[in-house]
Scaffold this motif. Structure first.
Motif, PDB file in Angstrom:
ATOM      1  N   LYS A  42      -2.897   6.025  13.028  1.00 15.58           N
ATOM      2  CA  LYS A  42      -1.536   6.364  13.591  1.00 15.58           C
ATOM      3  C   LYS A  42      -0.764   7.038  12.484  1.00 15.58           C
ATOM      4  CE  LYS A  42      -0.167   2.310  14.580  1.00 15.58           C
ATOM      5  NZ  LYS A  42      -1.383   1.401  14.133  1.00 15.58           N
ATOM      6  N   SER A  43      -0.683   6.611  11.222  1.00 14.41           N
ATOM      7  CA  SER A  43       0.055   7.076  10.072  1.00 14.41           C
ATOM      8  C   SER A  43      -0.115   8.368   9.595  1.00 14.41           C
ATOM      9  CB  SER A  43       0.354   6.031   8.880  1.00 14.41           C
ATOM     10  OG  SER A  43       0.810   4.722   9.328  1.00 14.41           O
ATOM     11  N   CYS A  46       0.801  11.099  12.083  1.00 16.06           N
ATOM     12  CA  CYS A  46       2.159  11.295  11.931  1.00 16.06           C
ATOM     13  C   CYS A  46       2.546  12.063  10.682  1.00 16.06           C
ATOM     14  CB  CYS A  46       3.110  10.169  11.627  1.00 16.06           C
ATOM     15  SG  CYS A  46       3.142   8.954  12.931  1.00 16.06           S
ATOM     16  N   PHE A  88       9.708   7.224   8.252  1.00 16.76           N
ATOM     17  CA  PHE A  88       8.700   5.945   7.918  1.00 16.76           C
ATOM     18  C   PHE A  88       9.377   4.479   8.206  1.00 16.76           C
ATOM     19  CE2 PHE A  88       7.731   9.712   5.187  1.00 16.76           C
ATOM     20  CZ  PHE A  88       6.557   9.976   5.340  1.00 16.76           C
ATOM     21  N   ASP A 168       7.260   6.831  12.020  1.00 12.60           N
ATOM     22  CA  ASP A 168       5.937   5.910  12.039  1.00 12.60           C
ATOM     23  C   ASP A 168       6.592   4.715  11.813  1.00 12.60           C
ATOM     24  OD1 ASP A 168       3.526   4.886  11.354  1.00 12.60           O
ATOM     25  OD2 ASP A 168       3.613   5.864   9.287  1.00 12.60           O
ATOM     26  N   GLU A 169       6.284   3.761  12.810  1.00  9.06           N
ATOM     27  CA  GLU A 169       6.713   2.351  12.884  1.00  9.06           C
ATOM     28  C   GLU A 169       8.395   2.233  12.447  1.00  9.06           C
ATOM     29  OE1 GLU A 169       4.066  -0.588  12.029  1.00  9.06           O
ATOM     30  OE2 GLU A 169       2.440   0.953  11.620  1.00  9.06           O
ATOM     31  N   ALA A 199       5.075   6.308  16.511  1.00  9.73           N
ATOM     32  CA  ALA A 199       3.829   5.573  16.270  1.00  9.73           C
ATOM     33  C   ALA A 199       4.403   4.171  16.012  1.00  9.73           C
ATOM     34  CB  ALA A 199       2.985   5.774  14.990  1.00  9.73           C
TER      35      ALA A 199
END
Lengths: 270, 251
Positions: A42-43, A46, A88, A168-169, A199
């Motif tokens: 996922k990261s 991104c 992030f 990302d999260e 994500a």
């Protein structure tokens, strides 16, 4: 439109790719969720979508990334900044650390673009207003709560006026209130035409927020479709993704012979 | 920029930097007592005007005290001289030694007051952004501010790591040996954590066009009145002239 075609990627110093044959389209105003177990890619996805991989961190990329029809392969990193922004999970490390107020922090990006001061101020005010944090303008970034800081980070990206945002999260370190603030902000952004790729581990956040969800497993897209269908897919747990509470509650009730639809609808309505 | 509390605070940061430089170097260039004491008094007056006299006096005393003690001991008892004031064992305390120590102390105090006044009345960001406006590269400006601003963050992080290590039984207090033993488990996580932060921060900055070449349009300009420019020139020329006069043996 942000498009990834046949993307494969391996980190610098590693022989094994972490992403394989990724095809993804993110339209303007679309809110797409990406879920998957830890280390599913996922990261990395991104980082690639924002140009930071391999642009900043190196590594080997195959396939192509284009934004609004422009192939980004040979574009300098700063050319990405006005097309796609990335946030992030830890807001503390995304604040520049050199500004004394939220206003200055949000203005930093437009200043880096070399925009005239008047336009920088106008963009900064607009970004703060879009996220409803104008009242934070004079606050010291270091003294904000996690949720507020994450909103400032998103505002800092918005002031660059990118057509797409990759997050990302974004709520990983936030409490429920902070998560709610960010979710509201994302919904608002999508409604203004910004394409969002989010994500997240928290499927509850994506449920009811995203129009589409992608599932990653071992660096491959294993499921891509309407959020309602993907988040209710019975294979989700096998891929290391916990379904949203609404789905789990529904299944639990169905297992006891109750009609889950009324309760599930009530949960979703909240 | 936030409103500043005194007219001295509101001076252009470069003017205050030149005042600090002229005060520090001037005390050495002038030598003797009159020059350094005049600088001490001037700095004290400026500090009074800025409303930081008590803080500055306290900080300067604390900063110069350890050096002052060693300077006094070494100068008074080891400096050769003809006028012996008193004798302790094999050491003669001479009037020449006392004179040398006193001269050094007033200079040290002038340096401490000059730099302290600058630090207490100048926002580091304002200083660096003013330098950027004068042509210093934005990258250098960023690194300078980030370095200054990183200190409180590192101190905070060290506190958190210290607390968590103590919670796991690490003894970081007590004897010097115990404190020394406690340093390693603190330093490792602090450095690794700081490096991780730097990596994430650099990625975040890249997404905000930090690597774009070219100049930036800053949102504010520090006030820089013509008399301040004249004052900076005057102080710079005065400093050079004093140093030249000292080298020529005129003072």
């Amino acid at each position: 439109m942000l498009e990834l075609h046949g993307i494969g990627y391996r980190y610098a110093g590693y022989a094994t790719p972490v992403l394989h044959d990724i095809d993804l389209r993110l339209a303007d105003g679309e809110l797409v969720g990406v879920v998957g177990a830890n280390e599913s890619g996922k990261s990395t996805l991104c980082l690639i979508a924002s140009g930071l991989a391999p642009g900043s961190i190196g590594g080997g990329l195959t396939g192509s990334l284009s934004i609004d029809g422009v192939d980004m392969a040979r574009q300098p990193l700063h050319a990405f900044a006005t097309r796609v922004g990335i946030g992030f999970q830890n807001p503390a490390t995304q604040l520049s650390g050199v500004t004394g107020s939220v206003f200055e922090e949000v203005a930093l990006g437009p200043m880096n673009l070399g925009l005239p001061a008047r336009e920088t101020v106008e963009r900064t005010k607009a970004a703060l207003a879009t996220l409803g944090i104008t009242d934070l303008a004079e606050r010291e970034p270091r003294r904000l709560s996690g949720g507020q800081a994450q909103l400032v980070v998103i505002a800092s990206l918005l002031s660059m006026r990118p057509a797409h945002l990759v997050l990302d999260e974004p709520t990983a370190q936030l409490d429920p209130e902070g998560t709610r603030l960010v979710a509201e902000a994302l919904r608002e952004l999508a409604s203004t035409g910004t394409g969002l790729l989010v994500a997240e581990h928290k499927t509850d956040l994506l449920d009811g927020l995203c129009s589409r969800v992608i599932v990653l497993d071992a660096g491959r897209i294993v499921l891509d479709g309407a959020a309602d269908l993907v988040l209710a897919d019975s294979r989700l747990e096998a891929w290391g993704v916990e379904p949203p509470s609404r789905i789990r509650l529904g299944r639990a009730l169905a297992g006891r012979g109750s009609d889950p639809s009324a309760i599930a609808d009530a949960v979703l309505a909240r | 920029m936030p409103p500043t509390p005194s007219s001295y605070h509101r001076l252009n940061p470069l003017t205050k930097a030149v005042v600090a430089t002229a005060g520090s170097l001037g005390a050495f260039a002038a030598g003797g007592y009159i020059g350094p004491i005049a600088i001490d008094l001037a700095m004290a007056l400026l500090a009074l005007r800025a409303g930081v006299l008590c803080q500055l006096g306290r900080a300067s005393l604390l900063l110069t005290l350890p050096i002052a003690i060693s300077v006094v001991l070494v100068s008074v008892f080891t400096r050769a001289g003809t006028t012996v004031l008193f004798v302790i064992g094999p050491f003669d305390a001479t009037a020449e030694g006392v004179d040398f120590a006193a001269q050094t102390l007033v200079r040290l105090f002038a340096i401490s007051l000059s730099i302290g006044l600058f630090v207490m009345t100048t926002n580091p960001r304002a200083f660096v952004f003013d330098l950027e406006r004068r042509g210093v590269s934005p990258r250098i400006a960023f690194v300078a501010v980030a370095t200054i601003e990183a200190v409180p963050g590192l101190v905070e992080r060290a506190g958190v790591i210290g607390e968590s290590q103590r919670a796991r039984g690490l003894d970081t207090e007590g004897s010097a040996r115990a404190r020394l033993r406690g340093i390693l488990p603190l330093v490792g996580p602090m450095i690794i954590g700081a490096l991780t932060d730097v990596e994430e921060r650099s990625l975040a900055l890249e997404s905000r066009a930090f690597s774009r070449p070219g100049r930036r349009h800053l949102l504010w300009a520090m006030p820089d009145r013509s008399w301040e420019r004249w004052l900076r020139w005057l102080l710079s020329v005065g400093l050079v002239a004093t140093a030249a006069a000292r080298l020529a043996g005129w003072i």
